[in-house]
Design an enzyme around this catalytic site. Structure first.
Site, PDB file in Angstrom:
ATOM      1  N   ALA A  51       0.861  -1.182   0.000  1.00  0.00           N
ATOM      2  CA  ALA A  51       0.000   0.000   0.000  1.00  0.00           C
ATOM      3  C   ALA A  51       0.897   1.232   0.000  1.00  0.00           C
ATOM      4  O   ALA A  51       2.061   1.163   0.406  1.00  0.00           O
ATOM      5  CB  ALA A  51      -0.872  -0.010   1.254  1.00  0.00           C
ATOM      6  N   GLY A  79       0.504  -5.145   0.887  1.00  0.00           N
ATOM      7  CA  GLY A  79      -0.712  -5.164   0.065  1.00  0.00           C
ATOM      8  C   GLY A  79      -0.486  -5.825  -1.275  1.00  0.00           C
ATOM      9  O   GLY A  79      -1.409  -6.410  -1.859  1.00  0.00           O
ATOM     10  N   GLU A 128      -0.948  -9.359  -0.686  1.00  0.00           N
ATOM     11  CA  GLU A 128      -2.373  -9.600  -0.403  1.00  0.00           C
ATOM     12  C   GLU A 128      -3.198  -9.570  -1.693  1.00  0.00           C
ATOM     13  O   GLU A 128      -4.136 -10.360  -1.843  1.00  0.00           O
ATOM     14  CB  GLU A 128      -2.856  -8.585   0.634  1.00  0.00           C
ATOM     15  CG  GLU A 128      -2.253  -8.846   2.020  1.00  0.00           C
ATOM     16  CD  GLU A 128      -2.392  -7.677   2.966  1.00  0.00           C
ATOM     17  OE1 GLU A 128      -2.904  -7.889   4.092  1.00  0.00           O
ATOM     18  OE2 GLU A 128      -2.002  -6.555   2.589  1.00  0.00           O
ATOM     19  N   GLU A 152       4.723  -5.473   6.982  1.00  0.00           N
ATOM     20  CA  GLU A 152       3.969  -4.420   7.667  1.00  0.00           C
ATOM     21  C   GLU A 152       4.439  -4.197   9.113  1.00  0.00           C
ATOM     22  O   GLU A 152       4.450  -3.068   9.602  1.00  0.00           O
ATOM     23  CB  GLU A 152       2.474  -4.783   7.691  1.00  0.00           C
ATOM     24  CG  GLU A 152       1.762  -4.620   6.356  1.00  0.00           C
ATOM     25  CD  GLU A 152       1.820  -5.862   5.500  1.00  0.00           C
ATOM     26  OE1 GLU A 152       1.016  -5.959   4.546  1.00  0.00           O
ATOM     27  OE2 GLU A 152       2.669  -6.746   5.759  1.00  0.00           O
TER      28      GLU A 152
HETATM   29  N1  T1G Z   1       4.611   3.407  -0.258  1.00  0.00           N
HETATM   30  C1  T1G Z   1       5.072   4.615  -0.650  1.00  0.00           C
HETATM   31  N2  T1G Z   1       6.333   4.848  -1.144  1.00  0.00           N
HETATM   32  C2  T1G Z   1       7.127   3.779  -1.241  1.00  0.00           C
HETATM   33  C3  T1G Z   1       6.713   2.471  -0.845  1.00  0.00           C
HETATM   34  C4  T1G Z   1       5.388   2.310  -0.343  1.00  0.00           C
HETATM   35  N3  T1G Z   1       4.922   1.118   0.032  1.00  0.00           N
HETATM   36  N4  T1G Z   1       7.747   1.640  -1.058  1.00  0.00           N
HETATM   37  C5  T1G Z   1       8.752   2.380  -1.565  1.00  0.00           C
HETATM   38  N5  T1G Z   1       8.381   3.667  -1.685  1.00  0.00           N
HETATM   39  C6  T1G Z   1       9.179   4.770  -2.234  1.00  0.00           C
HETATM   40  C7  T1G Z   1      10.399   5.102  -1.370  1.00  0.00           C
HETATM   41  O1  T1G Z   1      10.079   6.018  -0.375  1.00  0.00           O
HETATM   42  C8  T1G Z   1      11.349   5.698  -2.402  1.00  0.00           C
HETATM   43  O2  T1G Z   1      10.952   7.029  -2.642  1.00  0.00           O
HETATM   44  C9  T1G Z   1      11.043   4.893  -3.654  1.00  0.00           C
HETATM   45  O3  T1G Z   1       9.733   4.344  -3.464  1.00  0.00           O
HETATM   46  C10 T1G Z   1      11.997   3.772  -3.900  1.00  0.00           C
HETATM   47  O4  T1G Z   1      12.079   2.987  -2.718  1.00  0.00           O
HETATM   48  C11 T1G Z   1      -2.464  -3.110   3.042  1.00  0.00           C
HETATM   49  C12 T1G Z   1      -0.913  -1.930   5.053  1.00  0.00           C
HETATM   50  C13 T1G Z   1      10.149  -2.281  -2.321  1.00  0.00           C
HETATM   51  C14 T1G Z   1      12.114  -3.272  -1.251  1.00  0.00           C
HETATM   52  O5  T1G Z   1       6.682  -2.097   3.649  1.00  0.00           O
HETATM   53  O6  T1G Z   1      10.692  -2.158   1.315  1.00  0.00           O
HETATM   54  O7  T1G Z   1       0.965  -2.780   2.274  1.00  0.00           O
HETATM   55  O8  T1G Z   1      12.946   8.229  -1.824  1.00  0.00           O
HETATM   56  O9  T1G Z   1      14.460   3.488  -2.176  1.00  0.00           O
HETATM   57  O10 T1G Z   1      15.773   0.119  -2.323  1.00  0.00           O
HETATM   58  O11 T1G Z   1      -1.567  -4.745   4.406  1.00  0.00           O
HETATM   59  O12 T1G Z   1      11.017   0.240  -1.116  1.00  0.00           O
HETATM   60  O13 T1G Z   1      12.715   7.729  -4.242  1.00  0.00           O
HETATM   61  O14 T1G Z   1      11.202   9.394  -3.147  1.00  0.00           O
HETATM   62  O15 T1G Z   1      13.209   1.712  -0.910  1.00  0.00           O
HETATM   63  O16 T1G Z   1      14.714  -0.572  -4.493  1.00  0.00           O
HETATM   64  C15 T1G Z   1       4.124  -2.674   2.962  1.00  0.00           C
HETATM   65  C16 T1G Z   1       8.190  -0.907   1.461  1.00  0.00           C
HETATM   66  C17 T1G Z   1       3.375  -1.392   2.982  1.00  0.00           C
HETATM   67  C18 T1G Z   1       7.570  -2.243   1.464  1.00  0.00           C
HETATM   68  C19 T1G Z   1      12.363  -1.382  -2.885  1.00  0.00           C
HETATM   69  N6  T1G Z   1       5.255  -2.596   2.067  1.00  0.00           N
HETATM   70  N7  T1G Z   1       9.187  -0.724   0.421  1.00  0.00           N
HETATM   71  O17 T1G Z   1      13.554  -0.992  -2.328  1.00  0.00           O
HETATM   72  O18 T1G Z   1      13.825   1.363  -3.315  1.00  0.00           O
HETATM   73  S1  T1G Z   1       2.038  -1.461   4.131  1.00  0.00           S
HETATM   74  C20 T1G Z   1       6.461  -2.301   2.497  1.00  0.00           C
HETATM   75  C21 T1G Z   1      10.377  -1.357   0.463  1.00  0.00           C
HETATM   76  C22 T1G Z   1       0.865  -2.435   3.376  1.00  0.00           C
HETATM   77  C23 T1G Z   1      -1.208  -3.759   3.543  1.00  0.00           C
HETATM   78  C24 T1G Z   1      -0.266  -2.872   4.241  1.00  0.00           C
HETATM   79  C25 T1G Z   1      11.375  -0.988  -0.594  1.00  0.00           C
HETATM   80  C26 T1G Z   1      11.450  -2.004  -1.753  1.00  0.00           C
HETATM   81  P1  T1G Z   1      12.009   8.139  -2.980  1.00  0.00           P
HETATM   82  P2  T1G Z   1      13.466   2.414  -2.182  1.00  0.00           P
HETATM   83  P3  T1G Z   1      14.571  -0.036  -3.162  1.00  0.00           P
END
Ligand code: T1G
Length: 712
Positions: free
Chosen positions: A63, A109, A112, A132
Site C-alpha cells: 500500500a 498489500g 495480499e 507491515e
Molecule cells: N509506499 C510509498 N512509497 C514507497 C513504498 C510504499 N509502500 N515503497 C517504496 N516507496 C518509495 C520510497 O520512499 C522511495 O521514494 C522509492 O519508493 C523507492 O524505494 C495493506 C498496510 C520495495 C524493497 O513495507 O521495502 O501494504 O525516496 O528506495 O531500495 O496490508 O522500497 O525515491 O522518493 O526503498 O529498491 C508494505 C516498502 C506497505 C515495502 C524497494 N510494504 N518498500 O527498495 O527502493 S504497508 C512495504 C520497500 C501495506 C497492507 C499494508 C522498498 C522495496 P524516494 P526504495 P529499493
C-alpha cells in the site's frame, strides 16, 4: 482507469499492468484501477483469463505508506479497510482464472493482492513478504487470513512477525506460489493462465479449509510465537498484534478473522509506534538526498582500499571492505600491533563462523582480501584510505601529510575521527577536496551507521563516492557537518552529562541504565561506556581540557575521570562503572564504590543527594538530546531533523519504535520539551539554555516535523 493500470489482451488473456513508479505502490487510485480492470477482463468476451503484472522492476511493493498519515482515527481506517477487503473479495470471485505474475517484490498489500488472485507465478529471483510489522502495523488487507491458509500458520506467523521476504523457490515449496517461471515472465504467466482457463479452474485462498489438526498446530505456533516475542519484541505492539489477528482467523474462521484483522490494523496504524516506524522508513530514504549534490553527480567505484591503524576500529573498518569484496591494505607501525589487529579480525570471523553465518572457506576467502603491512607499498594503487589511528590531532595531521605523499592525487582520504576537525586534516594533506570524515561506530564491522563528515572543501564527487561506498558496505551513510563531535558525539556529550549529574545527585548506575533499556535502548549510558571503553571518552576529555574546552556546557562531573584514573576502563579491564567476573567478561554486578565516588563528588559540589525518579532520569536525558539536536540543526551541521534520528537509531540503537530523539521530542510535544528546559535552567543553572530553534518552533506551534502536538 487512468494510466496507473493498463489493460491489453494477448492471446485471449487480459493483461492488467500496474504502472505506478517507482514501486507500483497501491494508492487509492491504483486500487480502484485494478478493480475496474479485472471487472473489464471478466466482461471481455475476447479474454478467457486475466493476468496481473507490474511494470518496471517490481510487482506491487505494498500500500502507499504515505496514505496512512491521512488516517487520523481508527474509525477512518475501518472505513477504508472495509472497501479494500470487499475489493479483494471481488478479485477472488473473478469468474475467469486470475493469475498474479510476480517479479521483483510482492510485499504487504502487493502480496495480499496476489493472494486474492487464484494463482501466483513468479520469476525465480522474485520475493514475497508481509513487512507491515516493520511499519508498526499488521497486514491489513487479508494477509493474516489468506497467508496461513496458503502457507500454514507457522510460516505465516514467522513472515508477518519478522517482516522478512521469502524467495520464490521457497515460497513455491511452501504453497504461496504455484509456479516459478524461467524465461519471460509474462509469456509464462499467459501460458499458465490459458491452461487454467482450458480446465475452467479457479481457486480461492479464503475457501481453503483448515483441518482441526492444522488449526491446533496453528494455535500452538501462536502460543510459541508469543513466548519468543516476549524476549525479542519488548516494548513493541505490532508483532503481538499479528499473532492476535492470525489467532482470530484460526479460531473463528476467515470472515470473523478478517474483521478482527481490520480492527487490529485500525488501532496500530494510528499508534505512535507505527508513526515512528513510518517516519524512519522515509527518513532512511531521505538521508541520501543532499540538496547540492544531484543524483547524477559522478560517484567513483572503490576497487581497492587501505586502512591506517589496526586497532579495534581500524580492524573493523578493514573487515567492512573485505566483507564487500574490496581488497584492503591494513597498515600498522609495528609487528606486534599488526599481529594483534589481525588476530582480532580472525577472532571476529571465527565467532561469525561458529554461529553458522560463514563457512570456513568463506572466512579464508574474506581474510585473504585483507593484506597486513608495515609499509605504504601499494598505497599508490588504492582509491581510498581510511585513517583510524589514535584520537590525537597532531598524530592524525602527520598521518594525512604522509598519506598525501604515497597516494594518487584522486585518492579519497577519509578519517575515522569521532570528534576532531576535518579541515585541519585537509590542510595537512594539501588536497582538501579529497578529505572528509568516515566516522564508523564500534564495533565498526557491525554497527550500520557511517557519519560522513563534510569538510569545508570536500568535493561533491568525494561525497557522492562516499554515499555510494556506504551503501556498498551495507552502512547507512549520513552526511553531517564538521563541528566538534559532529552529530553523534556532540549530542552524546549532553546525554552523558545528564547521566553523570543524575548519578551525583542521587540516582545509581543500574537505575539510570535500566531507565534507558526499559525505554528501548539496547544498553544504558554506563553499560555502553563499559563496552566502548571508559578510556576512550577520558582521552577526548583530556584533549579538550588541553584546549580549555569541555564536551558539553555545564558542570563536568569528576566521577568519570576518577573511575578512569583507577584504571577501570570497563569490560576490557574487568571493572568500570560495573564490576565484571573477569577482564573481557560481560557478567556484571553493580559496584558500591561508584556510589561512594558519586557521594564524594556531590559533597565537593555542595549537592545534597536525593531519591531521583525514573521519569526525571528519562526526561532530562531525552530533553538534553532534543535541545542539542535543535542547536545542531540551526547551526547547519545536520541537513534535517530526520538525519539526526537516523544517526541515533543506527549509531546508538535509539529504539526505532520511538522514531529517534527528534521524533520522540515531537511525540512528547516541543512545548513540553521547552518547558522542561526552562524548568531545569531554573533548578540547575543557565547551562540549560533553550536552543533558539526550539523556542521558535514552539512559538509558531510547530514541531521538528510539521504541526506541533498540543501538549504543555
Ligand atoms: N509506499 C510509498 N512509497 C514507497 C513504498 C510504499 N509502500 N515503497 C517504496 N516507496 C518509495 C520510497 O520512499 C522511495 O521514494 C522509492 O519508493 C523507492 O524505494 C495493506 C498496510 C520495495 C524493497 O513495507 O521495502 O501494504 O525516496 O528506495 O531500495 O496490508 O522500497 O525515491 O522518493 O526503498 O529498491 C508494505 C516498502 C506497505 C515495502 C524497494 N510494504 N518498500 O527498495 O527502493 S504497508 C512495504 C520497500 C501495506 C497492507 C499494508 C522498498 C522495496 P524516494 P526504495 P529499493
Amino acid at each position: 482507469m487512468a494510466d496507473l493500470v493498463r489493460y491489453d489482451v494477448k492471446d485471449r488473456v487480459a493483461v492488467v499492468t500496474i504502472d505506478n513508479p517507482p514501486v507500483n505502490a497501491l494508492s487509492p487510485a491504483v486500487w480502484t484501477a485494478i478493480d475496474e480492470a479485472v471487472a473489464r477482463g471478466n466482461a471481455d468476451a475476447g479474454a478467457d483469463a486475466i493476468v496481473l503484472i507490474g511494470a518496471g522492476t517490481t510487482f506491487i511493493a505494498g500500500a502507499d505508506i504515505k496514505v496512512f498519515d491521512t488516517l487520523k482515527t481508527a474509525g477512518d481506517s475501518m472505513t477504508r479497510s472495509g472497501g479494500t477487503h470487499a475489493l479483494l473479495r471481488r478479485l477472488e470471485d473473478s469468474a475467469k482464472p486470475l493469475v498474479a505474475a510476480i517479479h521483483g517484490n510482492a510485499l504487504g498489500g502487493g502480496m495480499e493482492v496476489a493472494m486474492s488472485c487464484h494463482y501466483r507465478v513468479a520469476a525465480a529471483d522474485a520475493k514475497v513478504g508481509q513487512p507491515e510489522v516493520l511499519l508498526g502495523i499488521v497486514p491489513g488487507a487479508g494477509g493474516t487470513q489468506r497467508l496461513p491458509r496458503l502457507a500454514g500458520a507457522e510460516l505465516a506467523l514467522q513472515m508477518c512477525t519478522d517482516g522478512k521476504p521469502v524467495a520464490a523457490p521457497k515460497a513455491k515449496a511452501a504453497g504461496m506460489i504455484d509456479a516459478v517461471i524461467d524465461g519471460d515472465l509474462l509469456i509464462g504467466a499467459i501460458a499458465f493462465a490459458k491452461e487454467k482457463a482450458a480446465r475452467r479452474e479457479t481457486r480461492k485462498a479464503r475457501e481453503i479449509a483448515l483441518s482441526a489438526e492444522q488449526v491446533q498446530k496453528g494455535l500452538d505456533a501462536v502460543a510459541a510465537m508469543r513466548q519468543s516475542l516476549a524476549k525479542t519484541a519488548r516494548g513493541l505492539r505490532a508483532p503481538f498484534a499479528v499473532a492476535d489477528a492470525i489467532e482470530a482467523g484460526l479460531r473463528h474462521g476467515f470472515d470473523a478473522g478478517s474483521t478482527r484483522e481490520r480492527e487490529i490494523f485500525a488501532d496500530c496504524v494510528v499508534s505512535t509506534e507505527s508513526k515512528a516506524l513510518r517516519h524512519l522508513f522515509f527518513a532512511e530514504r531521505e538521508v541520501i538526498k543532499i540538496p547540492d549534490i544531484p543524483k547524477d553527480t559522478p560517484a567513483r567505484d572503490i576497487t581497492r582500499a587501505a586502512v591506517v591503524g589496526a586497532g579495534t576500529m581500524g580492524g573493523g573498518i578493514a573487515m567492512n571492505y573485505a566483507n564487500a569484496g574490496i581488497p584492503v591494505l591494513l597498515k600498522e607501525v609495528d609487528r606486534a600491533a599488526l599481529d594483534r589487529g589481525m588476530a582480532t579480525i580472525r577472532r571476529n570471523y571465527d565467532v561469525t563462523m561458529s554461529k553458522g553465518k560463514l563457512t570456513a572457506e568463506q572466512v579464508e576467502k574474506t581474510m585473504a582480501l585483507i593484506t597486513p603491512t608495515l609499509t605504504y607499498d601499494g598505497f599508490d594503487q588504492v582509491d581510498i584510505v581510511t585513517e583510524a589511528v589514535f584520537e590525537n590531532i597532531d598524530l592524525k595531521k602527520a598521518t594525512f601529510a604522509e598519506l598525501a605523499t604515497v597516494t594518487r592525487p584522486d585518492c579519497v582520504l577519509a578519517s575515522n575521527s569521532s570528534t576532531l576537525d576535518m579541515d585541519q586534516f585537509a590542510q595537512a594533506s594539501g588536497r582538501p577536496s579529497q578529505v572528509l570524515g568516515h566516522h564508523y561506530f564500534s564495533p565498526a564491522n557491525v554497527m550500520k551507521l557511517l557519519e560522513i563528515v563534510r569538510g569545508r572543501d570536500t568535493s561533491k564527487e568525494v561525497l557522492a563516492t562516499s554515499l555510494k561506498l556506504g551503501r556498498r558496505l551495507g552502512k547507512v551513510g549520513v552526511v553531517v557537518g564538521n563541528c566538534f563531535g559532529f552529530v553523534a558525539n556532540r549530542m552524546l556529550a549532553y546525554y552523558m552529562r545528564e547521566a553523570y549529574l543524575l548519578l551525583e545527585e542521587g540516582a545509581s548506575v543500574p537505575q539510570i541504565d535500566k531507565v534507558l533499556t526499559d525505554f528501548g535502548l539496547p544498553v544504558g549510558p554506563y553499560g555502553m561506556q563499559d563496552i566502548a571503553g571508559i578510556d576512550v571518552g577520558a582521552r577526548i576529555r583530556q584533549y579538550l581540557a588541553s584546549l580549555g574546552k569541555a564536551r558539553a556546557d555545564g558542570p563536568q562531573s569528576e566521577v568519570p575521570d576518577r573511575v578512569f584514573e583507577m584504571g577501570r576502563y570497563g569490560q576490557k579491564t574487568g571493572a568500570g562503572w560495573y564490576k565484571y567476573d573477569a577482564p573481557g567478561s560481560r557478567n556484571r554486578t553493580p559496584d558500591p564504590l561508584i556510589d561512594q565516588l558519586a557521594a564524594e563528588a556531590a559533597a565537593r559540589r555542595g549537592i545534597t543527594r536525593r531519591p531521583i525518579s525514573d521519569d526525571e532520569i528519562l526526561a532530562r536525558i531525552t530533553t538534553a538530546l532534543a535541545n542539542e539536536g535543535a542547536r545542531i540543526l540551526e547551526d547547519g551541521f545536520a541537513l534535517r531533523a530526520s538525519d539526526i534520528d537516523i544517526v541515533y537509531v543506527y549509531g546508538f540503537g535509539f529504539p526505532r519504535h520511538r522514531g529517534g530523539p527528534m521524533f520522540y521530542a515531537d511525540t512528547i510535544g516541543l512545548a513540553t520539551v521547552l518547558s522542561r528546559v526552562n524548568e531545569y535552567r531554573a533548578r540547575f543553572g543557565d547551562y540549560w539554555e533553550p536552543a533558539p530553534l526550539l523556542e521558535r518552533l514552539v512559538a509558531e506551534g510547530r514541531g521538528f516535523y510539521g504541526e506541533a502536538v498540543a501538549r504543555v
